[in-house]
Design an enzyme around this catalytic site. Structure first.
Site, PDB file in Angstrom:
ATOM      1  N   ASP A  85     -39.045 -29.526 -11.945  1.00  0.00           N
ATOM      2  CA  ASP A  85     -40.665 -29.236 -12.028  1.00  0.00           C
ATOM      3  C   ASP A  85     -40.950 -28.872 -13.279  1.00  0.00           C
ATOM      4  O   ASP A  85     -42.001 -28.720 -13.944  1.00  0.00           O
ATOM      5  CB  ASP A  85     -40.623 -28.238 -11.063  1.00  0.00           C
ATOM      6  CG  ASP A  85     -42.010 -27.955 -10.474  1.00  0.00           C
ATOM      7  OD1 ASP A  85     -42.176 -27.082  -9.718  1.00  0.00           O
ATOM      8  OD2 ASP A  85     -42.739 -28.865 -10.657  1.00  0.00           O
TER       9      ASP A  85
ATOM     10  N   HIS B  68     -43.503 -33.145  -4.049  1.00  0.00           N
ATOM     11  CA  HIS B  68     -43.310 -31.815  -3.958  1.00  0.00           C
ATOM     12  C   HIS B  68     -44.690 -30.915  -4.236  1.00  0.00           C
ATOM     13  O   HIS B  68     -44.685 -29.668  -3.744  1.00  0.00           O
ATOM     14  CB  HIS B  68     -42.379 -31.254  -5.045  1.00  0.00           C
ATOM     15  CG  HIS B  68     -42.789 -31.088  -6.300  1.00  0.00           C
ATOM     16  ND1 HIS B  68     -42.935 -32.069  -7.149  1.00  0.00           N
ATOM     17  CD2 HIS B  68     -43.194 -30.030  -7.152  1.00  0.00           C
ATOM     18  CE1 HIS B  68     -43.646 -31.558  -8.288  1.00  0.00           C
ATOM     19  NE2 HIS B  68     -43.697 -30.257  -8.253  1.00  0.00           N
ATOM     20  N   ASP B  69     -45.568 -31.630  -4.806  1.00  0.00           N
ATOM     21  CA  ASP B  69     -46.987 -30.857  -4.892  1.00  0.00           C
ATOM     22  C   ASP B  69     -48.044 -31.535  -4.182  1.00  0.00           C
ATOM     23  O   ASP B  69     -49.115 -31.182  -4.651  1.00  0.00           O
ATOM     24  CB  ASP B  69     -47.122 -30.787  -6.595  1.00  0.00           C
ATOM     25  CG  ASP B  69     -46.577 -29.465  -7.113  1.00  0.00           C
ATOM     26  OD1 ASP B  69     -46.089 -29.581  -8.318  1.00  0.00           O
ATOM     27  OD2 ASP B  69     -46.054 -28.311  -6.415  1.00  0.00           O
TER      28      ASP B  69
ATOM     29  N   HIS C 184     -48.358 -35.305 -12.843  1.00  0.00           N
ATOM     30  CA  HIS C 184     -47.065 -34.200 -12.755  1.00  0.00           C
ATOM     31  C   HIS C 184     -46.055 -34.491 -12.051  1.00  0.00           C
ATOM     32  O   HIS C 184     -44.907 -34.661 -12.470  1.00  0.00           O
ATOM     33  CB  HIS C 184     -47.764 -32.778 -12.384  1.00  0.00           C
ATOM     34  CG  HIS C 184     -46.603 -31.841 -12.193  1.00  0.00           C
ATOM     35  ND1 HIS C 184     -45.663 -31.503 -12.797  1.00  0.00           N
ATOM     36  CD2 HIS C 184     -46.506 -31.290 -10.832  1.00  0.00           C
ATOM     37  CE1 HIS C 184     -44.888 -30.504 -12.146  1.00  0.00           C
ATOM     38  NE2 HIS C 184     -45.467 -30.507 -11.010  1.00  0.00           N
TER      39      HIS C 184
ATOM     40  N   HIS D 247     -51.713 -29.763 -11.959  1.00  0.00           N
ATOM     41  CA  HIS D 247     -50.646 -30.296 -10.381  1.00  0.00           C
ATOM     42  C   HIS D 247     -51.582 -31.431  -9.958  1.00  0.00           C
ATOM     43  O   HIS D 247     -51.792 -31.476  -8.752  1.00  0.00           O
ATOM     44  CB  HIS D 247     -50.812 -29.107  -9.527  1.00  0.00           C
ATOM     45  CG  HIS D 247     -49.899 -28.150  -9.996  1.00  0.00           C
ATOM     46  ND1 HIS D 247     -50.049 -26.783 -10.520  1.00  0.00           N
ATOM     47  CD2 HIS D 247     -48.706 -27.995  -9.951  1.00  0.00           C
ATOM     48  CE1 HIS D 247     -49.232 -26.081 -10.886  1.00  0.00           C
ATOM     49  NE2 HIS D 247     -47.898 -26.843 -10.495  1.00  0.00           N
TER      50      HIS D 247
HETATM   51  C1  LIG Z   1     -45.048 -23.898 -19.007  1.00  0.00           C
HETATM   52  C2  LIG Z   1     -45.219 -23.052 -17.665  1.00  0.00           C
HETATM   53  N1  LIG Z   1     -45.490 -21.933 -17.696  1.00  0.00           N
HETATM   54  C3  LIG Z   1     -45.542 -21.128 -16.553  1.00  0.00           C
HETATM   55  C4  LIG Z   1     -45.699 -19.877 -16.610  1.00  0.00           C
HETATM   56  C5  LIG Z   1     -45.722 -19.032 -15.469  1.00  0.00           C
HETATM   57  C6  LIG Z   1     -45.579 -19.616 -14.148  1.00  0.00           C
HETATM   58  C7  LIG Z   1     -45.601 -18.837 -12.858  1.00  0.00           C
HETATM   59  O1  LIG Z   1     -45.884 -19.254 -11.930  1.00  0.00           O
HETATM   60  N2  LIG Z   1     -44.940 -17.439 -13.003  1.00  0.00           N
HETATM   61  C8  LIG Z   1     -44.693 -16.510 -11.890  1.00  0.00           C
HETATM   62  C9  LIG Z   1     -44.340 -15.305 -12.558  1.00  0.00           C
HETATM   63  C10 LIG Z   1     -43.918 -14.461 -11.304  1.00  0.00           C
HETATM   64  C11 LIG Z   1     -42.803 -14.861 -10.093  1.00  0.00           C
HETATM   65  C12 LIG Z   1     -43.307 -16.413  -9.988  1.00  0.00           C
HETATM   66  C13 LIG Z   1     -44.649 -15.973  -9.096  1.00  0.00           C
HETATM   67  C14 LIG Z   1     -45.683 -15.417 -10.065  1.00  0.00           C
HETATM   68  C15 LIG Z   1     -45.119 -14.074 -10.580  1.00  0.00           C
HETATM   69  C16 LIG Z   1     -46.143 -16.357 -11.241  1.00  0.00           C
HETATM   70  C17 LIG Z   1     -43.830 -17.177 -10.894  1.00  0.00           C
HETATM   71  C18 LIG Z   1     -45.283 -20.948 -14.134  1.00  0.00           C
HETATM   72  C19 LIG Z   1     -45.270 -21.645 -15.248  1.00  0.00           C
HETATM   73  N3  LIG Z   1     -45.133 -23.118 -15.484  1.00  0.00           N
HETATM   74  C20 LIG Z   1     -44.724 -24.137 -14.315  1.00  0.00           C
HETATM   75  C21 LIG Z   1     -44.775 -23.683 -12.781  1.00  0.00           C
HETATM   76  C22 LIG Z   1     -43.657 -24.004 -12.024  1.00  0.00           C
HETATM   77  C23 LIG Z   1     -43.713 -24.041 -10.590  1.00  0.00           C
HETATM   78  C24 LIG Z   1     -44.995 -23.779  -9.808  1.00  0.00           C
HETATM   79  C25 LIG Z   1     -45.850 -23.613 -10.795  1.00  0.00           C
HETATM   80  C26 LIG Z   1     -45.946 -23.681 -12.082  1.00  0.00           C
HETATM   81 CL1  LIG Z   1     -47.305 -23.312 -12.961  1.00  0.00          CL
HETATM   82  N4  LIG Z   1     -44.503 -25.287 -14.999  1.00  0.00           N
HETATM   83  N5  LIG Z   1     -44.696 -25.251 -16.254  1.00  0.00           N
HETATM   84  C27 LIG Z   1     -44.921 -23.907 -16.472  1.00  0.00           C
HETATM   85 MG   LIG Z   2     -45.220 -26.488  -6.668  1.00  0.00          MG
HETATM   86 ZN   LIG Z   3     -44.580 -29.157  -9.702  1.00  0.00          ZN
END
Ligand SMILES: Cc1nc2ccc(C(=O)N[C@]34C[C@H]5C[C@H](C[C@H](C5)C3)C4)cc2n2c(-c3ccccc3Cl)nnc12
Ligand SMILES: [Mg+2]
Ligand SMILES: [Zn+2]
Length: 347
Positions: free
Chosen positions: A235, A123-124, A85, A81
């Site tokens: 994102d 956004h981050d 990104h 982040h």
């Molecule tokens: C490749 C990839 N994998 C990712 C696997 C998992 C999660 C994730 O936050 N899962 C959740 C699953 C439940 C419901 C909610 C809150 C929590 C409980 C945690 C989400 C994000 C992932 N992610 C992101 C990303 C996008 C937006 C914000 C932060 C991140 Cl990190 N961008 N790329 C990826």
């Molecule tokens: Mg974010």
């Molecule tokens: Zn982001």
């Protein structure tokens, strides 16, 4: 908040050579992470020029340059982040605006398009590499500020964005009319808060319904769902690139997740499996995330914009790659390696 951006840096960005003709820059398969870190502020300005924002909103280039440099400084050097990104997410917004002709075809107003691009860039801001639930668990300052409303990190990113706009010489939106300025900040708020993935899950069904009914430009709810969808797609846009990119990004994300897990263990807390380097099965978790979350979101996008079909196909390709690499993981994990060791070992 006294980080200084020096005048010379601002001048360098305002003088950036416009011959930034990088082949394929405006195609969906372009990987923005290949843009040099030093040159990225120039590319932000170039994209905004190309999108017509500078003329439409009478933006002063040196003010915009200072804003971009402050935003870039506002990101921390965490594995995923970080500014790279932010830049890649803003690049996807640029691709979407150009390739779907979001303004030309009336999906977004010019002001919504500006808010979309700026929201992606910001956004981050000031992300610490930890999740919203970690803020609560650790009783962080941010949790004490925002946990009553939820989306703790996203509210902080929004607050940092507003603060940067209010920093001396950074308010590139100051030539907007009062009404447009208020409207733009309202849009930025909705768009940045929409990047909380937990919030996405709450409106996913409604976005699917909207796409199946047919996007109605006069429906304010539809416009809100589309803006949220465009933010989530931006994102997650790393997942629409080629396998080498996707694998590299997974290493960065899990470096962040596992660092948080290590921290939680030190705090005597039990980390979630996806945060625990000893327990996480990266291919399984990624297959679940791509199948349950990414494919669905980009399919909705492709329902509204058929040319987004290539993005769905890219994600399906990455699913196949995770499936075949899962077989390799399973073999090595039998030999006692953790899945992170396998992911980061050169294959
Ligand atoms: C490749 C990839 N994998 C990712 C696997 C998992 C999660 C994730 O936050 N899962 C959740 C699953 C439940 C419901 C909610 C809150 C929590 C409980 C945690 C989400 C994000 C992932 N992610 C992101 C990303 C996008 C937006 C914000 C932060 C991140 Cl990190 N961008 N790329 C990826
Ligand atoms: Mg974010
Ligand atoms: Zn982001």
């Amino acid at each position: 908040y006294h980080m200084q951006v020096n005048q010379q840096d601002v001048l360098d960005v305002t003088m950036c050579p416009s011959e930034h003709e990088v082949p394929g820059f405006s195609l969906f398969n372009f990987t923005p992470r290949k843009i040099l870190w030093k040159e990225s502020p120039c590319f932000v300005i170039e994209m905004m020029k190309d999108l017509g924002f500078i003329d439409t909103f009478r933006i002063k280039i040196d003010t915009l340059a200072r804003f971009v440099l402050y935003v870039k400084k506002g990101y921390r050097e965490v594995p995923y982040h970080n500014w790279q990104h932010a830049f890649s997410v803003a690049h996807f917004a640029y691709l979407a605006l150009k390739n779907f002709q979001l303004v030309e075809k009336g999906y977004l107003s010019k002001l919504e398009a500006l808010a979309y691009f700026v929201s992606c860039l910001c956004h981050d801001i000031d992300h610490r590499g930890t999740t919203n639930s970690f803020q609560q668990q650790s009783n962080s300052v941010l949790a004490s500020l925002y946990s009553s409303e939820g989306s703790v990190m996203e509210r902080h990113h929004l607050s940092q964005t507003i603060c940067t706009l209010n920093t001396e010489g950074c308010n590139f939106l100051d030539s907007l009319s009062h009404d447009d300025y208020v409207k733009c900040l309202d849009l930025i708020k909705d768009m940045i808060l929409a990047t909380d993935l937990a919030s996405h899950y709450k409106i996913h069904a409604k976005q699917l319904n909207m796409a199946q009914e047919g996007f109605n430009k006069t429906n304010a709810q539809h416009r809100y769902y589309l803006a949220s969808l465009l933010m989530t797609c931006a994102d997650l846009s790393d997942q629409t690139k080629d396998w080498t990119e996707t694998k590299k990004v997974a290493q960065l994300i899990y470096a962040e997740f596992f660092a948080q897990g290590d921290l939680e263990k030190k705090m005597g807390k039990e980390p979630a499996n996806m945060m625990d380097r000893e327990k996480a099965s990266i291919p399984d978790h990624q297959l679940e995330f791509l199948r349950q979350c990414c494919v669905c979101i980009f399919k909705i996008l492709a329902t509204i914009f058929p040319s987004a079909k290539v993005l769905v196909n890219a994600i399906k390709q990455n699913i196949l790659c995770w499936e075949s690499s899962k077989r390799i993981f399973d073999k090595y994990c039998v030999e006692g390696k953790t899945s992170y060791e396998v992911l980061t070992s050169e294959e």
